[in-house]
Design an enzyme around this catalytic site. Structure first.
Site, mmCIF file in Angstrom:
data_model
loop_
_atom_site.group_PDB
_atom_site.id
_atom_site.type_symbol
_atom_site.label_atom_id
_atom_site.label_comp_id
_atom_site.label_asym_id
_atom_site.label_seq_id
_atom_site.Cartn_x
_atom_site.Cartn_y
_atom_site.Cartn_z
ATOM 1 N N ARG A 224 -8.564 -1.128 5.096
ATOM 2 C CA ARG A 224 -9.315 -1.710 4.106
ATOM 3 C C ARG A 224 -10.147 -0.320 3.498
ATOM 4 N NH1 ARG A 224 -6.582 -5.280 4.092
ATOM 5 N NH2 ARG A 224 -7.222 -7.562 4.742
ATOM 6 N N HIS A 272 -3.149 -1.603 -4.014
ATOM 7 C CA HIS A 272 -3.295 -2.685 -2.597
ATOM 8 C C HIS A 272 -1.944 -3.630 -2.725
ATOM 9 C CE1 HIS A 272 -6.141 -5.029 0.027
ATOM 10 N NE2 HIS A 272 -4.962 -4.977 0.379
#
Length: 309
Positions: A224, A272
């Site tokens: 993250r 991502h």
């Protein structure tokens, strides 16, 4: 019993198609549309509008649309009675391992530098590292981290892991807790972050952590964006202590066009995409939990609210 999908900025067509293909009779709703919200007991969510869950008074289960649940747990108005679950699709682990190996080999073989040389039409052969000479440290050896660690070990790297509690992984030494962190970092030529995002792990990729890595270490973050203190990373690379980084996750996504990461020659950026949930395979687990919920049976992939994963 109805299911609602609550998300922002996500194409739901593959999810709706996969659910309807498997269960045509399913009462499926898309937030914010729909009435009789008291009928909804199961929510499928990703990056939902904060506070949306409270609009469903009988919600009993909130399922993440992926492996991560931090996007759910950050909501201060979570229904107390709702069970939180996450996807544990084995394809996610395989995809993550393959992507992480690609990033590792890109660094070990120096492939990014050749792309820069190519743009200058410059022939610049360089020495490369060999797998047996590189030790990789995997921060977080849950389902994904364990799979990644084993995969890297199988292709010849020495791999260590770091976890909150003791774990046994064949051919991988696992360092435990704060007592084991410094030794783990000191042995990591390449550091891979696969930690869950919790209060304890937020900002863990900071200057103090980087200084404990060997000089010339390389950092990979596929967990993250909130794990990373961005300016600390840039500072340690520019200082020469770190060789560079590959980043797939960011505090703000999409990464703003004026962000310094874009122009930094030693930072590789991907949007991502390390491990993306495939609705066609994930719906099996979702519908299994839906059926279990109707029968008041234990759900799979449940999340501890105290641990955050």
């Amino acid at each position: 019993m109805s299911i609602t999908i609550i998300t922002q900025g996500k194409d739901l067509t593959p999810w709706v198609n996969a659910l309807k293909e498997r269960r045509p009779e399913l009462d499926l709703r898309i937030y914010p549309e729909g009435t009789h919200r008291e009928d909804v007991e199961f929510a499928l969510a990703w990056n939902h509008p904060l506070g949306a869950f409270k609009e469903y008074p009988n919600l009993r289960c909130i399922s993440s649309m992926g492996a991560g649940v931090d996007h759910i747990l950050k909501d201060p108005e979570l229904p107390e009675a709702a069970i939180i679950t996450r996807i544990t699709d084995p394809n996610l682990a395989k995809d993550m391992a393959e992507f992480t190996v690609a990033l590792v080999m890109n660094h070990v073989r120096g492939l990014s530098s050749y792309k820069i040389a190519e743009q200058r039409q410059s022939w610049e052969p360089k020495r490369y590292l060999r797998t047996e000479d590189v030790t990789i440290g995997v921060m977080g050896v849950g389902v994904l981290g364990t799979y990644v660690a084993r995969h890297l070990n199988e292709i010849g790297f020495k791999v260590n892991g770091w976890a909150r509690t003791a774990k046994e992984i064949e051919h991988v030494e696992v360092y435990v807790g704060q007592d084991g962190l410094d030794a783990f970092l000191a042995a990591s030529d390449i550091l891979i972050c696969l930690l869950p995002l919790t209060k304890e792990t937020a900002n863990i990729l900071n200057k103090d952590t980087f200084r404990k890595l060997p000089e010339g270490a390389f950092v990979i973050n596929v967990a993250r964006g909130e794990h990373l203190v961005e300016q600390d990373l840039i500072g340690m690379i520019d200082e020469g202590h770190l060789a560079g980084a590959s980043l797939d996750v960011f505090r703000e996504e999409p990464l703003p066009k004026n962000h310094p990461f874009w122009e930094h020659p030693k930072i590789n950026i991907t949007p991502h995409i390390a491990s993306i949930t495939n609705p066609a395979t994930a719906v099996s687990q979702i519908l299994d939990n839906y059926d279990r919920l109707k029968k008041d049976e234990p759900l799979t992939g449940t999340v501890s609210l105290t641990k955050g994963y």
